[in-house]
Write an enzyme that holds these catalytic residues in place. Sequence first.
Site, PDB file in Angstrom:
ATOM      1  CG  ASP A  25      -2.117   0.879   1.118  1.00 36.68           C
ATOM      2  OD1 ASP A  25      -1.972   2.045   0.698  1.00 36.68           O
ATOM      3  OD2 ASP A  25      -3.215   0.401   1.427  1.00 36.68           O
ATOM      4  CB  SER A  60      -0.043  -1.070  -7.077  1.00 39.75           C
ATOM      5  OG  SER A  60      -0.332  -2.332  -7.608  1.00 39.75           O
ATOM      6  CG  HIS A 111     -12.070   0.422  -4.900  1.00 45.10           C
ATOM      7  ND1 HIS A 111     -10.854  -0.092  -4.517  1.00 45.10           N
ATOM      8  CD2 HIS A 111     -12.989  -0.214  -4.133  1.00 45.10           C
ATOM      9  CE1 HIS A 111     -11.050  -0.991  -3.561  1.00 45.10           C
ATOM     10  NE2 HIS A 111     -12.328  -1.075  -3.303  1.00 45.10           N
TER      11      HIS A 111
HETATM   12 MG    MG Z   1     -12.413  -3.006  -0.016  1.00 46.62          MG
END
Ligand code: MG
Length: 207
Positions: free
Chosen positions: A66, A119, A139
Amino acid sequence: MKADRRAFAQNTRGFLPSDEGDALYEAASNLNVGGPLLEVGSYCGKSAIYLGTAAEEQGRALYALDHHRGSEENQAGWEHHEPDLVDSEVGKLDTLPIFRKAIHGAGLEHVVVAIVGDSVTVAKHWDTPLAFLFIDGGHGIQPARDDYNWWVPKVQIGGLLAIHDVFPDPKDGGRPPYECIYLPAVESGDWAEERIQGSLRILRRIS
Ligand code: MG
């Protein structure tokens, strides 16, 4: 999962429902290939406790990746923004201190390895075949595509891919994890669905 560890996980900060955490733990406890576990998107460490517990019991490691600056939906003005996570000096989110406290509190520092960074940058240099990959990162469309393109191929045959926040119905939530990770995996023919739990999907690589 032992009751005290499970209770600790349930009380850890984060957006992962308990039944989905349990499903992660159970899936990661039923691996029949070697190699480490890796999650993309650790936030405050909740899923890392479920997965780290499974890793610990099998003598594996969990790499918890992360940048700890929060995803789009964690930024100011978005649905999952938590203002107390902002580092006021830097003016950005910083979930790393909370993550470290959670992993320390769970007693999993010997098993859970934090990787702090972007990432794709990490993926470009990652060569170790994975037994288990959990994607719960950015997302938005591009981050979801990137995680699919860069991380999914690193799961070995027989290994598992878990995807969080998969919402086939747009009324339930954002679409990129469904459209850019789940569907391409299923349509590739390389994956068989093993389990559905809430918005969690668990697939096994069959080719
Ligand atoms: Mg989630």
